[in-house]
Design a protein around this motif. Structure first.
Motif, PDB file in Angstrom:
ATOM      1  N   ALA A 174       1.230  -1.664   0.335  1.00  0.00           N
ATOM      2  CA  ALA A 174       0.012   0.336   0.403  1.00  0.00           C
ATOM      3  C   ALA A 174       0.918   1.245   0.320  1.00  0.00           C
ATOM      4  N   GLY A 175       1.750   1.449   1.005  1.00  0.00           N
ATOM      5  CA  GLY A 175       2.424   2.412   0.666  1.00  0.00           C
ATOM      6  C   GLY A 175       3.856   2.608  -0.643  1.00  0.00           C
ATOM      7  N   SER A 176       3.672   0.666  -0.744  1.00  0.00           N
ATOM      8  CA  SER A 176       4.741   1.688  -2.545  1.00  0.00           C
ATOM      9  C   SER A 176       3.443   2.436  -3.188  1.00  0.00           C
ATOM     10  N   LEU A 177       2.233   2.059  -3.041  1.00  0.00           N
ATOM     11  CA  LEU A 177       1.006   2.258  -4.292  1.00  0.00           C
ATOM     12  C   LEU A 177       0.998   4.061  -3.971  1.00  0.00           C
ATOM     13  N   ILE A 178       0.898   3.962  -3.019  1.00  0.00           N
ATOM     14  CA  ILE A 178       1.483   5.730  -2.074  1.00  0.00           C
ATOM     15  C   ILE A 178       2.114   6.678  -2.505  1.00  0.00           C
ATOM     16  N   GLY A 179       3.739   6.029  -3.308  1.00  0.00           N
ATOM     17  CA  GLY A 179       4.683   6.253  -3.369  1.00  0.00           C
ATOM     18  C   GLY A 179       4.749   6.671  -4.734  1.00  0.00           C
ATOM     19  N   LEU A 234      15.449  10.167   2.563  1.00  0.00           N
ATOM     20  CA  LEU A 234      16.169   9.438   3.427  1.00  0.00           C
ATOM     21  C   LEU A 234      16.015   9.803   5.205  1.00  0.00           C
ATOM     22  N   PHE A 235      15.720  11.255   5.146  1.00  0.00           N
ATOM     23  CA  PHE A 235      15.592  11.686   6.171  1.00  0.00           C
ATOM     24  C   PHE A 235      14.128  11.011   6.963  1.00  0.00           C
ATOM     25  N   VAL A 236      13.428  11.316   6.437  1.00  0.00           N
ATOM     26  CA  VAL A 236      12.020  10.781   6.439  1.00  0.00           C
ATOM     27  C   VAL A 236      11.846   9.331   6.635  1.00  0.00           C
ATOM     28  N   SER A 237      12.652   8.684   5.957  1.00  0.00           N
ATOM     29  CA  SER A 237      12.466   6.570   6.272  1.00  0.00           C
ATOM     30  C   SER A 237      13.592   6.576   7.826  1.00  0.00           C
ATOM     31  N   ALA A 238      14.181   7.554   7.864  1.00  0.00           N
ATOM     32  CA  ALA A 238      15.001   7.070   9.132  1.00  0.00           C
ATOM     33  C   ALA A 238      14.081   7.137  10.277  1.00  0.00           C
ATOM     34  N   PHE A 274       3.163  -0.135  13.968  1.00  0.00           N
ATOM     35  CA  PHE A 274       3.909  -0.752  13.498  1.00  0.00           C
ATOM     36  C   PHE A 274       3.766  -0.473  11.939  1.00  0.00           C
ATOM     37  N   ILE A 275       2.533  -1.871  12.144  1.00  0.00           N
ATOM     38  CA  ILE A 275       2.558  -2.337  10.002  1.00  0.00           C
ATOM     39  C   ILE A 275       2.540  -0.614   9.573  1.00  0.00           C
ATOM     40  N   SER A 276       1.355   0.461  10.181  1.00  0.00           N
ATOM     41  CA  SER A 276       1.095   1.496   8.965  1.00  0.00           C
ATOM     42  C   SER A 276       2.752   2.343   9.202  1.00  0.00           C
ATOM     43  N   LEU A 277       3.780   3.088  10.178  1.00  0.00           N
ATOM     44  CA  LEU A 277       4.897   3.142  10.182  1.00  0.00           C
ATOM     45  C   LEU A 277       5.948   2.197   8.922  1.00  0.00           C
ATOM     46  N   ILE A 278       5.983   1.030   8.444  1.00  0.00           N
ATOM     47  CA  ILE A 278       6.589   0.317   8.016  1.00  0.00           C
ATOM     48  C   ILE A 278       6.217   0.177   6.756  1.00  0.00           C
ATOM     49  N   GLY A 279       4.787   0.660   6.693  1.00  0.00           N
ATOM     50  CA  GLY A 279       3.996   0.927   5.591  1.00  0.00           C
ATOM     51  C   GLY A 279       4.111   2.593   4.929  1.00  0.00           C
ATOM     52  N   LEU A 280       4.332   3.233   5.641  1.00  0.00           N
ATOM     53  CA  LEU A 280       4.755   4.927   5.492  1.00  0.00           C
ATOM     54  C   LEU A 280       6.518   4.467   4.561  1.00  0.00           C
ATOM     55  N   TRP A 281       7.094   3.628   5.546  1.00  0.00           N
ATOM     56  CA  TRP A 281       8.526   4.038   4.993  1.00  0.00           C
ATOM     57  C   TRP A 281       8.357   3.385   3.490  1.00  0.00           C
ATOM     58  N   VAL A 336       7.081   4.432   1.519  1.00  0.00           N
ATOM     59  CA  VAL A 336       6.792   5.487   0.438  1.00  0.00           C
ATOM     60  C   VAL A 336       7.966   6.248   0.128  1.00  0.00           C
ATOM     61  N   PRO A 337       8.784   6.787   1.020  1.00  0.00           N
ATOM     62  CA  PRO A 337      10.107   7.850   0.210  1.00  0.00           C
ATOM     63  C   PRO A 337      10.342   6.293  -0.519  1.00  0.00           C
ATOM     64  N   TYR A 338      10.543   5.077   0.184  1.00  0.00           N
ATOM     65  CA  TYR A 338      12.023   4.387  -0.377  1.00  0.00           C
ATOM     66  C   TYR A 338      11.355   4.744  -2.039  1.00  0.00           C
ATOM     67  N   MET A 339       9.619   4.125  -2.234  1.00  0.00           N
ATOM     68  CA  MET A 339       9.542   4.094  -3.785  1.00  0.00           C
ATOM     69  C   MET A 339       9.891   5.337  -4.716  1.00  0.00           C
ATOM     70  N   VAL A 340       9.543   6.355  -3.897  1.00  0.00           N
ATOM     71  CA  VAL A 340       9.667   7.649  -4.606  1.00  0.00           C
ATOM     72  C   VAL A 340      10.986   7.939  -5.138  1.00  0.00           C
ATOM     73  N   VAL A 341      11.643   7.499  -4.599  1.00  0.00           N
ATOM     74  CA  VAL A 341      13.915   7.757  -5.086  1.00  0.00           C
ATOM     75  C   VAL A 341      13.900   6.470  -5.910  1.00  0.00           C
ATOM     76  N   PHE A 342      13.504   5.231  -5.628  1.00  0.00           N
ATOM     77  CA  PHE A 342      14.104   3.911  -6.267  1.00  0.00           C
ATOM     78  C   PHE A 342      12.845   4.113  -7.504  1.00  0.00           C
ATOM     79  N   VAL A 343      11.638   4.510  -7.876  1.00  0.00           N
ATOM     80  CA  VAL A 343      11.333   4.737  -9.627  1.00  0.00           C
ATOM     81  C   VAL A 343      12.192   5.674  -9.605  1.00  0.00           C
TER      82      VAL A 343
END
Length: 414
Positions: free
Chosen positions: A275-280, A301-305, A320-327, A329-336
């Protein structure tokens, strides 16, 4: 043959793009289904945890062994033919598993041969997809096109494993290979209908030469182009974080919530990540990533930290699930975003080699490093310290990218 002198204009994402996207999603759905079946089949057949782990690493090994020469060859060949031919060939190879099972000749050795062959063919498909997407969507449409592909793929990757799991209750694991075989054949058929849209006109006067310098020119391009180098470095850091976070996820859940609850929480956590990947992917379309790549990568990267530290500080499973899901989001933004930037700035003739180089420098290098580092830190200091270590790596990389962005601005405006 480095940076395209004239970047093609953005094209509307028309029916050709929709067909291309449909073909990729059909293929991704089939692959996602068999991904969960392979370890089950290997362990049920052999009872060997070591062999199960080795077969899981065939994909990464294939990229390291065959990625550079295959990327070079793909840039010499018409990408439409590569995509259609490799999809059809993968379909035929995968069909061997249910056929051998039906005639009572299935052996684990045959499965390993099938996995090696299909993964080598996938390397060629992956390299060709970079140039094909650029040809279909146009250079300036790469950020939006990549975000759409990544976002819809995340949805498919949520549903396909669940469907495969349900199917295993009524059939054997070998039958799932038939599903991917049919999916790949359908994908090849859809690609055939837009085969003339999958290749860009060549910008060079001749085909790439058969030399190591030409084969490695994707790495040279990434090094020479500063925005591409910066965002590829940020993707490498995120790949290291992925190796740490995902590699130690089961251990963290078991340690925090107990073994009995960890299994169910693991499935929900993966759903949260999807779900976080979709938001990203949705957010990337709305960000000026090509104009401010270093700044946005540093911020991500700062937000992910912050999210990682917050995740290991909570005792609530839902938070916990919500925070890891939100993590994610920045991963997908940078990677894609970094992938789209490489595809935009590289010549059409260089797309396969740049795609392979980018994957090897990020996922191929970062995830194994993160997995090993995460395991060592967890053994020495505990799994919570591992996630804090990941956050520290993210903060250090964020600071380095912020400094790089400031230096770049100073050079442009002394």
């Amino acid at each position: 043959m480095s940076i395209s002198p004239q970047v093609a204009g953005a094209r509307p994402l028309d029916s050709g793009f929709v067909r291309y996207l449909s073909a990729r999603l059909i293929s991704i759905g089939g692959a996602a289904a068999t991904t969960i079946v392979v370890p089950i089949l290997v362990f049920q057949t052999t009872g060997s945890a070591a062999l199960t782990g080795i077969t899981g690493g065939i994909g990464g090994i294939s990229y390291f062994v065959f990625g550079i020469p295959i990327g070079h060859l793909v840039d010499r060949w018409p990408r439409g033919r590569v995509l259609i031919g490799c999809s059809a060939a993968r379909s035929l190879v995968l069909l061997a598993v249910p056929v051998l099972t039906f005639v009572s000749l299935f052996r684990i050795q045959y499965l390993i041969v099938v996995l090696v062959l299909t993964n080598v063919l996938f390397v060629a498909t992956d390299a060709a997809n970079a140039g094909a997407l650029r040809a279909v969507a146009g250079a300036k449409g790469m950020q939006k096109a990549n975000a759409i592909v990544a976002g819809t793929a995340a949805i498919v990757q949520m549903g396909a494993p669940l469907a495969a799991g349900a199917a295993l209750a009524i059939t054997n694991p070998q039958s799932i290979f038939l599903v991917e075989s049919i999916a790949l054949l359908l994908s090849a058929g859809v690609l055939w209908t837009i085969r003339h849209r999958l290749d860009s006109p060549r910008t060079g006067a001749a085909l790439p030469s058969r030399t190591w310098a030409a084969a490695l020119s994707g790495f040279a391009f990434i090094w020479r182009d500063m925005p591409v180098r910066t965002t590829t470095a940020a993707s490498l850091v995120f790949a290291v974080l992925e190796g740490i976070v995902i590699g130690q996820l089961v251990i963290l859940l078991a340690y925090t919530y107990g073994h009995a609850q960890s299994s169910s929480l693991l499935g929900w956590t993966y759903t949260g990540i999807a779900a976080g990947s979709l938001i990203g992917s949705w957010l990337l379309v709305r960000l000026p990533f090509p104009r401010h790549p270093a700044f946005l990568s540093s911020l991500a990267l700062f937000v992910s930290a912050v999210l990682l530290v917050s995740a290991v500080s909570t005792v609530s499973p839902l938070i916990f699930i919500s925070l890891i899901g939100l993590w994610a989001v920045p991963y997908m933004v940078v990677f894609v975003g970094a992938t789209a930037l490489r595809q935009t700035r590289a010549d059409p003739d260089l797309q396969g080699r740049v795609a392979v180089a980018g994957r090897l420098l990020t996922m191929g290098t970062g995830v194994p490093i993160g997995s090993v580092l995460g395991g060592l830190v967890s053994e020495a200091s505990g799994v919570h310290a591992t996630y804090v270590t990941a956050a520290c790596i993210a903060v250090a990389a964020s600071a380095a990218l912020a400094f790089a962005a400031r230096s770049a601005r100073s050079q442009r405006h002394p």
